[in-house]
Write an enzyme that holds these catalytic residues in place. Structure first.
Site, PDB file in Angstrom:
ATOM      1  CE  LYS A  91    -121.315 -88.761  22.108  1.00 45.63           C
ATOM      2  NZ  LYS A  91    -120.281 -89.349  22.996  1.00 45.63           N
ATOM      3  CB  SER A 148    -121.957 -89.157  26.419  1.00 40.70           C
ATOM      4  OG  SER A 148    -120.777 -89.082  25.638  1.00 40.70           O
ATOM      5  CB  SER A 156    -118.646 -91.630  25.778  1.00 39.16           C
ATOM      6  OG  SER A 156    -118.792 -90.861  26.940  1.00 39.16           O
TER       7      SER A 156
END
Length: 479
Positions: free
Chosen positions: A86, A161, A185
């Site tokens: 990520k 996210s 997330s």
């Protein structure tokens, strides 16, 4: 030597075993996923940084190591398995945008400790995945990284996210993916895209710094409970340089799956939204009912005890005091290019002094203790919807944001209302995709919560649901 075609939906632990047995080469595996990325990512937008030459170089080195190994046991557990990272954490030599047009693009000088653990475990880093700016919203729709789309329905969000991580795994562009969770997330995209997503106990998995006063932590998104357990064994390592880090667990999480869930567990349910006025979609309620029936059939005792939540306004105030500073520490080359809602969060953070912030942090800890002590008194496991809604349509969050940028956060409450409280308490929580909505065909996750440091219990419970309602063979329309 040419091997049989690789199924891109093969679980990571099985892929690693096939590499160790020399049934498939790390180079073939890397080429398979790079080809999937070429095919699918232009529409779905999971990756924000590709470094295909680096991937092939690492895969070639992994293949050489397989050839040199005198025994499969000489290789690390995930040798040659691709894994994307990520874009909130640093990978040496790659840029970290934090999802922001305002961030610099200089290559990182060193990798985050989480990334180093992945590399030590043999993973081949597959690029970087999309995130909302600073990870502050549960979707990725930005000027910096574009719109990430759900493989089950590209008109809908994959959540966030850790948006790109969910898209990549669900669509078969990666066997598993690194993710981070500061308010849901990991669990939100797991629910939106039909994956397993476990947020570990606060402090179990350490980054270079403690994220958002301990609200944030690292983990993975996977298709199977076994992959989640094996990856957690890689990540849950004592970190002597961290502000707080427990000893490395004495028993592996993968081994916990070989033990049955204890009989007679007190299993509670929280179905109504912790914030008044947020309706819970019937499919999300159905997911909870499905899980409760599975646990009852294996000896669990569903209790009527109410989950002891403080008043919603107190909890939201405590959470937002910390959440406002989520972008702190991000090096910005062009601060005026950050998104309006994050600019508003920064303004709110700067409007209070350090004394008020410390008081807010103290109040958050007091609320957390009340919740955890109440949990321990009444439950061994808690079952909730992961989200109060199905994955929203792309752009749905924009309503009212022209007048008030912080409406982006308020409009996201149905996605994070059940997850964020357990970032405050630091308890481990996992989303598993036990249900599908018949009307839309979308996956629906259920959240399981345990006492701190009881990831073993969560994994055992998740495995029961995986056996009762198998999901690993489901495939999205865009995959």
């Amino acid at each position: 030597m040419t091997h049989a075609p690789i199924d891109p939906f093969t679980p990571a632990v099985e892929l690693a075993a096939a590499i160790r047995r020399k049934e498939v080469s790390p180079v073939e595996v890397a080429d398979c996923y790079l080809a999937r990325m070429d095919e699918l990512d232009p529409r779905l937008n999971a990756f924000c940084h590709r470094a295909d030459d680096d991937v092939r170089k690492a895969a070639s080195a992994a293949a050489d190591a397989v050839a040199r190994a005198t025994s499969p046991e000489d290789l690390p557990p995930f040798h040659g398995v691709p894994l994307p990272v990520k874009d909130l954490v640093d990978v040496a030599g790659w840029p970290t945008t934090h999802g922001s047009a305002g961030a610099g693009r200089a290559p990182a000088a060193a990798s985050d400790p989480v990334v180093r653990r992945f590399v030590d475990a043999g993973f081949v880093l597959l690029g970087k995945t999309t995130t909302s700016e600073f990870g502050s919203l549960p979707f990725t729709e930005s000027d910096a990284l574009g719109v990430s789309r759900n493989p089950w329905d590209p008109d809908r969000t994959p959540g966030g996210s850790s948006s790109g991580a969910g898209v990549a795994v669900a669509a078969g562009m990666a066997p598993l993916a690194h993710a981070e969770d500061g308010g849901g997330s990991i669990r939100i995209p797991a629910s939106c895209t039909g994956l397993v997503g476990l947020k570990p106990t606060r402090g179990l998995v350490t980054n270079a710094v403690v994220e958002v006063e301990g609200l944030g932590t690292g983990g993975v998104l996977t298709r199977s409970v076994a992959d989640t357990a094996a990856a957690l064994d890689v990540l849950a390592r004592h970190d002597p340089g961290a502000w707080w880090s427990p000893p490395t667990p004495r028993t592996s999480f993968a081994a916990a799956l070989e033990t049955e869930l204890p009989a007679g567990l007190r299993i509670g349910a929280l179905i109504d939204s912790p914030i008044d006025g947020i309706p819970v979609h019937p499919a999300c309620v159905a997911a909870v009912d499905t899980a409760l029936r599975a646990f009852e059939s294996t000896g669990g005792h569903v209790v009527d005890t109410l989950f002891p939540l403080p008043p919603a306004d107190e909890l939201v105030a405590a959470f937002t005091t910390l959440w406002n500073v989520g972008g702190a520490g991000v090096p910005l080359a062009e601060p005026d290019r950050i998104e309006p809602h994050n600019r508003a969060l920064r303004d709110a953070a700067r409007a209070i002094d350090s004394w008020a912030y410390a008081e807010g942090l103290r109040r958050t800890q007091e609320l957390s203790r009340r919740i955890v002590e109440g949990f321990l008194a009444g439950f061994d496991l808690l079952v909730t919807p992961t989200m109060a809604c199905l994955p929203p349509l792309v752009g749905a969050w924009r309503a009212g944001t022209d007048d008030d940028p912080l409406r982006a956060l308020v409009n996201s409450y149905p996605m994070g209302v059940f997850t964020s409280v357990f970032n405050v308490t630091g308890q481990p929580a996992v989303s598993v995709p036990v249900h599908h909505d018949e009307a839309t065909g979308l996956p629906v996750g259920v959240q399981l919560v345990a006492a701190p440091w009881r990831e073993d219990l969560l994994l055992q419970a998740s495995r029961i649901l995986e056996l009762a309602h198998p999901w690993t063979t489901r495939r999205p329309s865009a995959g």
